[in-house]
Design an enzyme around this catalytic site. Structure first.
Site, short mmCIF file in Angstrom:
data_model
loop_
_atom_site.label_atom_id
_atom_site.label_comp_id
_atom_site.label_asym_id
_atom_site.label_seq_id
_atom_site.Cartn_x
_atom_site.Cartn_y
_atom_site.Cartn_z
N ALA A 1 -15.08 42.30 105.52
CA ALA A 1 -14.53 42.57 106.85
C ALA A 1 -13.07 42.12 106.93
O ALA A 1 -12.32 42.55 107.79
CB ALA A 1 -15.37 41.87 107.90
N SER B 1 -10.31 52.67 97.60
CA SER B 1 -9.38 52.25 98.64
C SER B 1 -7.97 52.03 98.11
O SER B 1 -7.06 51.75 98.86
CB SER B 1 -9.91 51.00 99.34
OG SER B 1 -10.24 50.03 98.38
N HIS C 1 -8.62 52.60 88.79
CA HIS C 1 -9.42 51.39 88.58
C HIS C 1 -10.90 51.74 88.68
O HIS C 1 -11.28 52.74 89.29
CB HIS C 1 -9.08 50.32 89.62
CG HIS C 1 -9.45 50.69 91.03
ND1 HIS C 1 -8.74 51.61 91.78
CD2 HIS C 1 -10.47 50.29 91.83
CE1 HIS C 1 -9.29 51.74 92.96
NE2 HIS C 1 -10.36 50.96 93.03
N HIS D 1 -31.30 57.07 69.91
CA HIS D 1 -31.98 56.23 70.88
C HIS D 1 -31.36 54.84 70.99
O HIS D 1 -31.15 54.17 69.98
CB HIS D 1 -33.47 56.11 70.54
CG HIS D 1 -34.19 55.24 71.53
ND1 HIS D 1 -34.51 55.69 72.78
CD2 HIS D 1 -34.56 53.93 71.47
CE1 HIS D 1 -35.07 54.69 73.45
NE2 HIS D 1 -35.12 53.62 72.68
#
Ligand SMILES: [Zn+2]
Ligand SMILES: [Zn+2]
Ligand SMILES: [Zn+2]
Length: 338
Positions: free
Chosen positions: A21, A166, A171, A245
Site C-alpha cells: 500500500a 509497474s 525485469h 524427463h
C-alpha cells in the site's frame, strides 16, 4: 505486520500485503520494453547509477569484476523493495480458530533486473542475455530453496501494465513461499495420479503426443519443445517443456540452459513480432523444494498473452473460455519468421 490468511474451505492462502500500500498509487501506464524509448532513464531505480536506490543485490553478473551495488553489471537481482514477504518473520501457523488460520507473511520476494538497457524488450535480447536470465533463475532458486521453511520458489514475469508490470525497465520476479501454491499442488496431484495408473510421466507422454501430432508445435530444438497446449486456456498460450524427463528447473546443466535460451528467445520473439508486443505473463512451474517428485513431475514454462480480461465466469468457476483454436494459434506463431 504483513500476514498470510487461509481460506478454511479451499485451503488457499492469501497474502495480505500491507507493505504494498506504500507504493505510489497512481501508476503510469508502462509499455514494458517497448524498444522505442530511451536506453537510459535517470529516474529509473533499475538503470545504471541508481543502484543505491534498490535494496542490496543478492546476485549480479559482471563482465569485469566490480563492487556490489555499483554499475557495470549485465544482470542484477535485488530484494524487492515493496516485498509482501519477509524471511525474518517466523513461519508459525496460528490455528486456534479454524476460521481464522493465519501466519506471518514469511518468505522472500526478489526482482531480476534483466538488462542494463532501460527499454530493450526481452524478446530482442541477444540469446546470450536470455541465457543469463535463465541462469539467474536457477541460481536464485538454489539459494532460496536452501531456507528450511521455504516450500516453493516461483519465477515469473509480468510484461506491460495490463499484465501487472509497474516499471518499464525489463525485469522479472522471484517469490519464495512457505507453502506450495494450489496450481502447483493440482499439477503434482494430477501427475501423481497419472503415474500411479500408467507408470509413466504425463508430461513426457504429452511431449511425445505433440511431436507425433505436430499441429500444435511452435518451435523446437533437440532438447526443448514449445507448443500450444491442447486445452489452452487463452489465445496463444505457449508452453515450453524439456523433451527429456526432469522434475526440477534447477537441475538444468550449462549446456541445457544454452539450448533452452535458444527456444525461449524464439518464443518471446514470435509473440512480440506476431502479436505486436502484447502484455503477457510467463512463469516457471517446477518441483516444490521439499517433496520428492522425481518420477512423475516435469518442470515447464507457461506463457500467457493477455488478450482477454479474466471476467465473472473465469473468476467464479476457475474455468476458461478460449476464443481461439490452439492449432491455429500454433500455426500462426510457427510461421512467424525467426
Ligand atoms: Zn531503467
Ligand atoms: Zn517427464
Ligand atoms: Zn504448469
Amino acid at each position: 505486520m504483513p500476514e498470510m490468511r487461509r481460506n478454511p474451505i479451499t485451503g488457499d492462502w492469501t497474502i495480505i500485503a500491507t507493505e504494498r500500500a506504500k507504493r505510489p498509487h497512481k501508476q503510469p501506464m508502462v509499455n514494458t520494453g517497448s524498444s522505442d524509448g530511451e536506453d537510459y532513464s535517470p529516474d529509473c531505480f533499475f538503470c545504471y547509477g541508481n543502484e543505491h536506490t534498490t535494496p542490496h543485490e543478492v546476485l549480479a553478473y559482471r563482465e569485469k569484476p566490480g563492487t556490489p551495488d555499483s554499475s557495470g553489471w549485465t544482470l542484477r537481482v535485488v530484494t524487492n523493495k515493496f516485498s509482501a514477504l519477509n524471511l525474518d518473520d517466523e513461519f508459525c501457523i496460528d490455528n486456534d480458530n479454524p476460521l481464522k488460520t493465519c501466519c506471518y507473511a514469511h518468505g522472500k520476494a526478489e526482482v531480476v533486473i534483466e538488462s542494463p538497457h532501460h527499454s530493450l524488450n526481452t524478446a530482442l535480447f541477444p540469446q546470450q542475455q536470455i541465457e543469463l536470465l535463465l541462469k539467474a533463475y536457477k541460481q536464485r532458486y538454489i539459494t532460496l530453496a536452501r531456507e528450511a521453511s521455504i516450500r516453493y520458489v516461483t519465477m515469473f514475469k509480468n510484461n506491460g501494465t495490463p499484465a501487472g508490470a509497474s516499471l518499464s525497465h525489463p525485469h522479472s520476479q522471484i517469490i519464495a513461499t512457505p507453502v506450495v501454491p494450489p496450481v502447483i499442488q493440482a499439477e503434482i496431484d494430477g501427475a501423481g495420479e497419472y503415474y500411479k495408473k500408467n507408470k509413466r510421466c504425463v508430461y513426457c507422454d504429452m511431449v511425445k503426443n505433440e511431436l507425433d501430432d505436430k499441429t500444435r508445435i511452435i518451435y523446437e530444438n533437440d532438447e526443448f519443445l514449445s507448443f500450444a497446449p491442447y486445452a489452452s486456456r487463452s489465445p496463444f498460450e505457449t508452453w515450453v517443456m524439456p523433451k527429456f524427463h526432469s522434475d526440477s528447473y534447477h537441475k538444468l546443466t550449462e549446456g541445457q540452459l544454452k539450448s533452452l535460451a535458444e527456444v525461449w528467445k524464439a518464443v518471446l520473439y514470435k509473440i512480440y513480432k506476431g502479436l505486436d508486443n502484447p502484455p503477457y505473463n510467463y512463469f516457471i512451474h517446477t518441483s516444490p523444494t521439499r517433496e520428492s517428485t522425481d518420477n512423475f513431475y516435469h518442470w515447464h514454462m507457461e506463457l500467457i498473452p493477455k488478450m482477454t480480461i479474466m471476467a465473472g465466469f473465469e473468476l467464479g468457476t476457475g474455468m476458461y473460455i478460449n476464443i481461439a483454436i490452439p492449432e491455429q494459434s500454433a500455426e500462426f506463431l510457427r510461421e512467424i519468421k525467426y
